[in-house]
Design a protein around this motif. Structure first.
Motif, PDB file in Angstrom:
ATOM      1  N   PRO A   1     -17.225   3.773   6.290  1.00 29.44           N
ATOM      2  CA  PRO A   1     -17.990   3.031   7.294  1.00 29.44           C
ATOM      3  C   PRO A   1     -17.156   2.690   8.513  1.00 29.44           C
ATOM      4  CG  PRO A   1     -17.433   1.612   5.452  1.00 29.44           C
ATOM      5  CD  PRO A   1     -17.025   2.993   5.052  1.00 29.44           C
ATOM      6  N   ARG A   2     -17.837   2.488   9.615  1.00 20.34           N
ATOM      7  CA  ARG A   2     -17.182   2.196  10.890  1.00 20.34           C
ATOM      8  C   ARG A   2     -16.273   0.974  10.794  1.00 20.34           C
ATOM      9  NH1 ARG A   2     -20.590   1.649  16.530  1.00 20.34           N
ATOM     10  NH2 ARG A   2     -18.815   1.353  17.950  1.00 20.34           N
ATOM     11  N   GLU A   3     -16.698  -0.017  10.020  1.00 16.86           N
ATOM     12  CA  GLU A   3     -15.946  -1.266   9.944  1.00 16.86           C
ATOM     13  C   GLU A   3     -14.580  -1.095   9.287  1.00 16.86           C
ATOM     14  OE1 GLU A   3     -19.210  -1.455   7.625  1.00 16.86           O
ATOM     15  OE2 GLU A   3     -19.606  -0.585   9.603  1.00 16.86           O
ATOM     16  N   ALA A   4     -14.398   0.015   8.558  1.00 16.22           N
ATOM     17  CA  ALA A   4     -13.150   0.193   7.815  1.00 16.22           C
ATOM     18  C   ALA A   4     -11.939   0.159   8.736  1.00 16.22           C
ATOM     19  CB  ALA A   4     -13.187   1.508   7.040  1.00 16.22           C
ATOM     20  N   PHE A   5     -12.034   0.810   9.892  1.00 20.17           N
ATOM     21  CA  PHE A   5     -10.923   0.810  10.834  1.00 20.17           C
ATOM     22  C   PHE A   5     -10.636  -0.597  11.359  1.00 20.17           C
ATOM     23  CE2 PHE A   5     -10.374   5.397  12.574  1.00 20.17           C
ATOM     24  CZ  PHE A   5      -9.385   5.606  11.631  1.00 20.17           C
ATOM     25  N   ASP A   6     -11.705  -1.332  11.644  1.00 15.63           N
ATOM     26  CA  ASP A   6     -11.524  -2.678  12.191  1.00 15.63           C
ATOM     27  C   ASP A   6     -10.848  -3.610  11.195  1.00 15.63           C
ATOM     28  OD1 ASP A   6     -12.768  -1.837  14.511  1.00 15.63           O
ATOM     29  OD2 ASP A   6     -14.766  -2.390  13.789  1.00 15.63           O
ATOM     30  N   GLN A   7     -11.018  -3.322   9.918  1.00 17.15           N
ATOM     31  CA  GLN A   7     -10.410  -4.158   8.884  1.00 17.15           C
ATOM     32  C   GLN A   7      -8.948  -3.790   8.624  1.00 17.15           C
ATOM     33  OE1 GLN A   7     -13.056  -3.575   5.576  1.00 17.15           O
ATOM     34  NE2 GLN A   7     -14.761  -4.665   6.551  1.00 17.15           N
ATOM     35  N   LEU A   8      -8.508  -2.685   9.230  1.00 21.71           N
ATOM     36  CA  LEU A   8      -7.123  -2.221   9.053  1.00 21.71           C
ATOM     37  C   LEU A   8      -6.492  -1.981  10.426  1.00 21.71           C
ATOM     38  CD1 LEU A   8      -7.867   0.369   6.221  1.00 21.71           C
ATOM     39  CD2 LEU A   8      -6.775  -1.854   5.906  1.00 21.71           C
TER      40      LEU A   8
END
Length: 312
Positions: A64-71
């Protein structure tokens, strides 16, 4: 980040920007091959169409797109690595293009190469058998690959059943038969790809048929071919037992299913060890997935990176 960087280095070795004889990708054939590096520094591709080329399909991760934002730290270092090494990443599918549901995907194969590799895999004259995906293209039945080195001839031909050579202990898994665990991994990869591309991505199935299918539909069709190894055909015979009449017709034996090591690439009969339950037993998961997955269950999966042929 280490695994990401290693993946990019491997991808670059397989297919970097430009035309190079020491890379695995062959632009003319649209397929990956083994490469032999010679003592004099030259390299040559060993143009055997085998699972070596299909393994590239499995190098895919959808998230999901949010994965990058969480890392954020990983994202920063990954982007810097990409900026420093454009020659490594120019031919891969980077997670900077949104698929359905705003998903991202990292894959060794960009869309063009994906279509080229799948076109060969789905060709009944090559990898697609009535009973699954062969480990070696049937093309080599009439066109064996021949390599000469220091006056010695080395040859690889299509061997759909038991090995005709004593090499590797007589094991012929990679010379033509259908190997269940690798088929399972290919099915999983197709579902992963479908969770990114969705219904707009279609391919001819089988190649040359004129019939267009989604990756989900193709996954289902290949699964049905694998399952048909064990089920009775219109004459009441199971392909898995081939010409073994005791297992085909004896009422005490005909419904006792053996999990062979691998299966004949043309007729589906079981060959090799007859109790290879450890990996051939995964046919149970394939049967389960056939009844569980729908396009909606795949496309609506919240974490496509965890998608596998293991529904609970």
């Amino acid at each position: 980040i280490k695994f990401f960087e290693h993946t990019m280095w491997i991808a670059g070795a397989m297919d970097r920007i430009g035309i190079h004889q020491d890379e695995l990708w062959d632009e003319e054939d649209g397929f990956f091959y083994d490469v032999l590096q010679l003592p004099d520094g030259n390299s040559t591709r060993l143009k055997v169409r085998s699972l070596v080329g299909l393994l590239s399909l499995m190098a895919v991760a959808v998230f999901p797109r949010e994965a990058f934002d969480q890392l954020p730290r990983f994202k920063d270092r990954a982007l810097k690595f990409i900026d420093r090494h454009p020659e490594l990443v120019g031919n891969v599918h980077l997670p900077n293009q949104f698929g359905i549901r705003d998903r991202l995907m990292l894959s060794i194969l960009n869309e063009t190469k994906l279509r080229q590799v799948l076109t060969r895999m789905l060709d009944e004259g090559e990898f697609l058998s009535d009973y699954g995906i062969r480990s070696l293209s049937r093309f080599h039945q009439d066109n064996p690959y021949v390599f000469y080195h220091e006056g010695v001839e080395y040859k690889v031909g299509y061997v759909p059943g038991d090995s005709t050579s004593g090499m590797f202990g007589g094991n012929s898994n990679w010379r033509g038969p259908i190997w269940m665990p690798v088929n399972l991994l290919l099915l999983r990869a197709l579902l992963q790809l479908y969770s990114y591309y969705g219904d707009d991505f279609k391919l001819e199935y089988p190649t040359g048929s004129g019939q267009q299918m989604t990756l989900f539909e193709i996954t289902q069709c290949i699964s049905e071919r694998l399952v048909s190894i064990f089920t009775k055909d219109e004459t009441g015979r199971r392909p898995v037992y081939g010409g073994a009449e005791k297992f085909q017709s004896d009422p005490h034996w005909r419904d006792l299913i053996l999990f062979y090591e691998y299966f004949h690439g043309d007729d589906g009969s079981g060959i090799g060890a007859s109790h290879q339950t450890g990996w051939t037993g995964c046919i149970a998961r394939i049967i389960q997935a056939l009844g569980y997955f729908t396009p909606e269950t795949v496309l609506d999966t919240i974490s496509p990176g965890e998608l596998a042929l293991y529904p609970e």
